[in-house]
Design a protein around this motif. Structure first.
Motif, PDB file in Angstrom:
ATOM      1  N   ILE A   3      49.765 113.014  96.546  1.00 23.08           N
ATOM      2  CA  ILE A   3      50.265 113.025  95.167  1.00 23.08           C
ATOM      3  C   ILE A   3      49.766 114.272  94.466  1.00 23.08           C
ATOM      4  O   ILE A   3      48.575 114.581  94.540  1.00 23.08           O
ATOM      5  CB  ILE A   3      49.794 111.792  94.377  1.00 23.08           C
ATOM      6  N   ARG A   4      50.663 114.985  93.819  1.00 22.74           N
ATOM      7  CA  ARG A   4      50.271 116.205  93.106  1.00 22.74           C
ATOM      8  C   ARG A   4      50.815 116.183  91.689  1.00 22.74           C
ATOM      9  O   ARG A   4      51.889 115.635  91.442  1.00 22.74           O
ATOM     10  CB  ARG A   4      50.891 117.423  93.797  1.00 22.74           C
ATOM     11  N   PHE A   5      50.079 116.823  90.792  1.00 24.74           N
ATOM     12  CA  PHE A   5      50.591 117.028  89.435  1.00 24.74           C
ATOM     13  C   PHE A   5      51.003 118.481  89.320  1.00 24.74           C
ATOM     14  O   PHE A   5      50.230 119.370  89.642  1.00 24.74           O
ATOM     15  CB  PHE A   5      49.513 116.705  88.407  1.00 24.74           C
ATOM     16  N   ALA A 110      57.073 110.833  77.584  1.00 26.15           N
ATOM     17  CA  ALA A 110      56.283 110.137  76.569  1.00 26.15           C
ATOM     18  C   ALA A 110      57.122 108.977  76.046  1.00 26.15           C
ATOM     19  O   ALA A 110      58.330 109.110  75.873  1.00 26.15           O
ATOM     20  CB  ALA A 110      55.944 111.092  75.435  1.00 26.15           C
ATOM     21  N   LEU A 111      56.480 107.837  75.836  1.00 25.42           N
ATOM     22  CA  LEU A 111      57.180 106.646  75.325  1.00 25.42           C
ATOM     23  C   LEU A 111      56.531 106.268  74.002  1.00 25.42           C
ATOM     24  O   LEU A 111      55.439 106.750  73.688  1.00 25.42           O
ATOM     25  CB  LEU A 111      57.035 105.508  76.341  1.00 25.42           C
ATOM     26  N   PRO A 112      57.162 105.412  73.228  1.00 22.99           N
ATOM     27  CA  PRO A 112      56.552 105.060  71.936  1.00 22.99           C
ATOM     28  C   PRO A 112      55.088 104.622  72.060  1.00 22.99           C
ATOM     29  O   PRO A 112      54.263 104.972  71.228  1.00 22.99           O
ATOM     30  CB  PRO A 112      57.442 103.905  71.446  1.00 22.99           C
ATOM     31  N   GLY A 113      54.765 103.892  73.144  1.00 24.00           N
ATOM     32  CA  GLY A 113      53.389 103.403  73.267  1.00 24.00           C
ATOM     33  C   GLY A 113      52.574 104.079  74.361  1.00 24.00           C
ATOM     34  O   GLY A 113      51.481 103.618  74.693  1.00 24.00           O
ATOM     35  N   VAL A 114      53.097 105.134  74.977  1.00 24.28           N
ATOM     36  CA  VAL A 114      52.395 105.775  76.097  1.00 24.28           C
ATOM     37  C   VAL A 114      52.535 107.290  75.974  1.00 24.28           C
ATOM     38  O   VAL A 114      53.657 107.804  75.903  1.00 24.28           O
ATOM     39  CB  VAL A 114      52.999 105.338  77.469  1.00 24.28           C
ATOM     40  N   SER A 115      51.405 108.008  75.949  1.00 26.46           N
ATOM     41  CA  SER A 115      51.488 109.472  75.886  1.00 26.46           C
ATOM     42  C   SER A 115      52.047 110.000  77.212  1.00 26.46           C
ATOM     43  O   SER A 115      52.035 109.301  78.226  1.00 26.46           O
ATOM     44  CB  SER A 115      50.101 110.069  75.661  1.00 26.46           C
ATOM     45  N   LYS A 116      52.481 111.250  77.184  1.00 23.32           N
ATOM     46  CA  LYS A 116      53.058 111.799  78.401  1.00 23.32           C
ATOM     47  C   LYS A 116      52.014 111.909  79.522  1.00 23.32           C
ATOM     48  O   LYS A 116      52.304 111.618  80.693  1.00 23.32           O
ATOM     49  CB  LYS A 116      53.683 113.158  78.135  1.00 23.32           C
ATOM     50  N   ALA A 117      50.786 112.285  79.148  1.00 21.28           N
ATOM     51  CA  ALA A 117      49.726 112.388  80.169  1.00 21.28           C
ATOM     52  C   ALA A 117      49.439 111.014  80.777  1.00 21.28           C
ATOM     53  O   ALA A 117      49.287 110.881  81.998  1.00 21.28           O
ATOM     54  CB  ALA A 117      48.466 112.977  79.564  1.00 21.28           C
ATOM     55  N   ARG A 163      45.361 114.246  85.808  1.00 22.16           N
ATOM     56  CA  ARG A 163      44.729 114.367  87.124  1.00 22.16           C
ATOM     57  C   ARG A 163      43.361 113.677  87.131  1.00 22.16           C
ATOM     58  O   ARG A 163      43.005 112.989  88.084  1.00 22.16           O
ATOM     59  CB  ARG A 163      44.587 115.839  87.494  1.00 22.16           C
ATOM     60  N   ALA A 164      42.598 113.839  86.046  1.00 25.58           N
ATOM     61  CA  ALA A 164      41.272 113.219  85.978  1.00 25.58           C
ATOM     62  C   ALA A 164      41.392 111.700  86.092  1.00 25.58           C
ATOM     63  O   ALA A 164      40.637 111.058  86.824  1.00 25.58           O
ATOM     64  CB  ALA A 164      40.593 113.604  84.670  1.00 25.58           C
ATOM     65  N   ARG A 165      42.357 111.126  85.379  1.00 25.83           N
ATOM     66  CA  ARG A 165      42.537 109.680  85.463  1.00 25.83           C
ATOM     67  C   ARG A 165      43.047 109.266  86.822  1.00 25.83           C
ATOM     68  O   ARG A 165      42.656 108.228  87.367  1.00 25.83           O
ATOM     69  CB  ARG A 165      43.542 109.217  84.398  1.00 25.83           C
TER      70      ARG A 165
END
Ligand code: BES
Ligand code: MN
Ligand code: ZN
Length: 497
Positions: A3-5, A110-117, A163-165
């Motif tokens: 998996i890569r970002f 990005a969703l209303p309740g979730v940031s893009k990251a 990536r950190a998460r």
């Protein structure tokens, strides 16, 4: 699978998001415009409504650098959370895993309740979980049955945070896969000794592992655990796994205790034959504990945690215990065994006591595929939660909700407790009435919890594996690995420095 970002992905297949009503989200919308409305046309022709897991599979139009585009629904956008993004990614992997494609690009939004990251991190987690397979014993897979997907790219600008998460999540995935593997292994391969040996391997990642053999258990007075094991040619094991990650090395650990019946025939109270093979999964509690230990060790959790698993095989051999036997426990309490198929509570009686006696934990949580009755009550959607402590109960409920491993609180009370009184010993192992079966099991275990110790019991008989054709993109195998994510989250939220 790698998996890569990456800022902008390239590959065979691109997965984009759509919300309920078929609304294409940013990247999907841009792609639609660039291709003269190809995506929206295909979506309309397929009667696509953007529901969770709905997919429109579009042969990529000219000028697009992919061979296929998957428009995948995520459902109501306002309600979409990290779990919805995980499932979205899971559906993309499910569609491509054996499709011939080697490289999948996930385009989170990005969703209303979730940031893009966050969406990116959840997409990576969902992709990993969905790629699980248990092919160990399949020697004749046809080429088209074999995974072709080798790389998933999550397309995200500034991917450092995601990536950190994702690195932490990868540790949890390892734990989930460990649990799934253990539950999936056939019972001739995974039995108490071989299970213990697999746990021994956790030493390589810094877990202290101690394996007790029957002679030691005998000395400790574990008559209930050994009584279950005595019908089998396979000797019992009791394994402790210790992770001391807190900066206060002497802080009391939290104890996780797991039921590990590597096969449950019922013993002399023999189960009916149909479907008995599923009882190879009767060690799902022990697998969840082992998986959680692996996860927290891999991500170097700053907490003191000890896992204790009781490993036995419940067989009707010539030396098997009989209905009517009375056994002694390590706690000193005696048990009249009226049904040898209610064996999980017998081994937990000694394992739960041992965990408290040996480690003086700040709390005890046991997980067990304990009763068919919890399936009658809650089906396969929730595990049954019992607790003598409100804080612990709430923490478990919210950890489960956050991780998609939900629990439902069930009651405990003196009236249920009375149902296991018997004139012949301190207690009996069944109530003898076809009522409140999961609760009675919990009340039984509660008798082995010391006063003042916060304790929770999670009956996972309905969630450790899923019957038949259940569709869960994050859990493609029979074994779910249920409990690993919940326990890991609970420790992160409540027990870490
Ligand atoms: N391992 C079973 C419970 C179980 C049943 C797990 C179905 C997963 C799916 C447990 O040991 C058992 O046999 N429980 C008995 C208890 C009864 C004898 C009081 C049961 O549920 O029937
Ligand atoms: Mn049983
Ligand atoms: Zn059992």
């Amino acid at each position: 699978m790698d998996i890569r970002f990456v800022a902008a992905g390239s590959g065979d297949v691109l997965a984009v998001m759509a919300g309920e009503g078929g609304e294409l989200l940013a990247s999907a919308q841009a792609l639609d415009t660039a291709t003269g409305g190809r995506l929206s046309k295909a979506a309309k022709a397929a009667r696509f409504t953007g529901g969770p897991g709905q997919v429109v599979d579009v042969l990529a139009p000219e000028g697009v650098d992919f061979s296929r585009i998957l428009v995948i629904g995520i459902g109501k956008l306002d309600a979409a959370n990290g779990l919805a993004v995980e499932r979205w990614a899971g559906h993309a992997v499910k569609r491509t895993l054996t499709s011939g494609a080697e490289k999948l690009v996930l385009q989170p939004e990005a969703l209303p309740g979730v940031s893009k990251a966050d969406a990116g991190a959840h997409a990576a987690l969902g992709a990993r979980l969905a790629a699980y397979r248990f092919d160990t014993y399949r020697t004749k897979l046809k080429p088209e049955q074999k995974p072709t997907l080798t790389t998933v790219e999550v397309a995200l600008e500034g991917p450092a945070a995601a990536r950190a998460r994702a690195d932490q999540d990868a540790a949890v995935v390892e734990g989930v896969f460990f649990a799934r593997d253990l539950v999936s292994e056939p019972p001739n391969v995974l039995y108490p000794e071989s299970f213990a040996e697999r746990l021994r391997d956790l030493e390589t990642i810094g877990v202290e592992v101690e394996i007790l053999e029957p002679a030691t258990m005998e000395k400790l007075g574990m008559g209930a655990l050994l009584g279950v094991a005595q019908g089998s040619a396979r000797p019992a094991r009791l394994v402790s796994m210790k992770w001391n990650g807190s900066s206060s090395k002497n802080a009391k650990p939290i104890a996780l205790v797991g039921k590990g019946v590597t096969f449950d025939t019922g013993g002399i109270s023999l189960k009916p034959g149909a479907g008995m093979d599923e009882m190879k999964g009767d060690m799902g509690g022990a697998a969840a504990v082992a998986g959680a230990m692996k996860a927290i060790a891999l991500r170097k959790a700053k907490a003191n945690v000890v896992g204790v698993v009781a490993l036995v095989e419940n067989m009707p051999g010539p030396n098997a215990q009989r209905p009517g036997d009375i056994v002694n426990t390590m706690s000193g309490q005696t048990i009249e065994v009226l049904n040898t198929d209610a064996e999980g509570r017998l081994i937990l009686a000694d394992a739960v006591w041992y965990a408290q006696d040996k480690f003086s934990p700040s709390a005890v949580i046991d997980l067990a595929t304990l009763t068919g009755a919890v399936i009658v009550a809650l089906g396969h959607e929730n595990a049954g939660l019992y607790a003598n402590d409100e804080d612990l109960a709430q923490a478990i409920i919210s950890a489960g909700a956050n991780e998609g491993e939900t629990v439902w609180r069930m009651p405990l009370s003196a009236a249920y407790d009375k149902m296991i009184d018997t004139p012949n010993a301190d207690m009996k192992n069944i109530s003898g009435k076809p009522a409140a079966g999961s609760i009675v099991g919990a009340q039984f275990i509660k008798r082995f919890v010391k006063d003042g110790t916060p304790w929770a019991h999670i009956d996972i008989a309905g969630t450790a594996w899923k019957p038949g054709p259940y569709e869960d993109p994050l859990s493609p195998a029979w074994a779910t690995g249920y409990g690993v994510r919940l326990l890991n989250r609970l420790i992160a939220a409540k027990y870490e420095d």
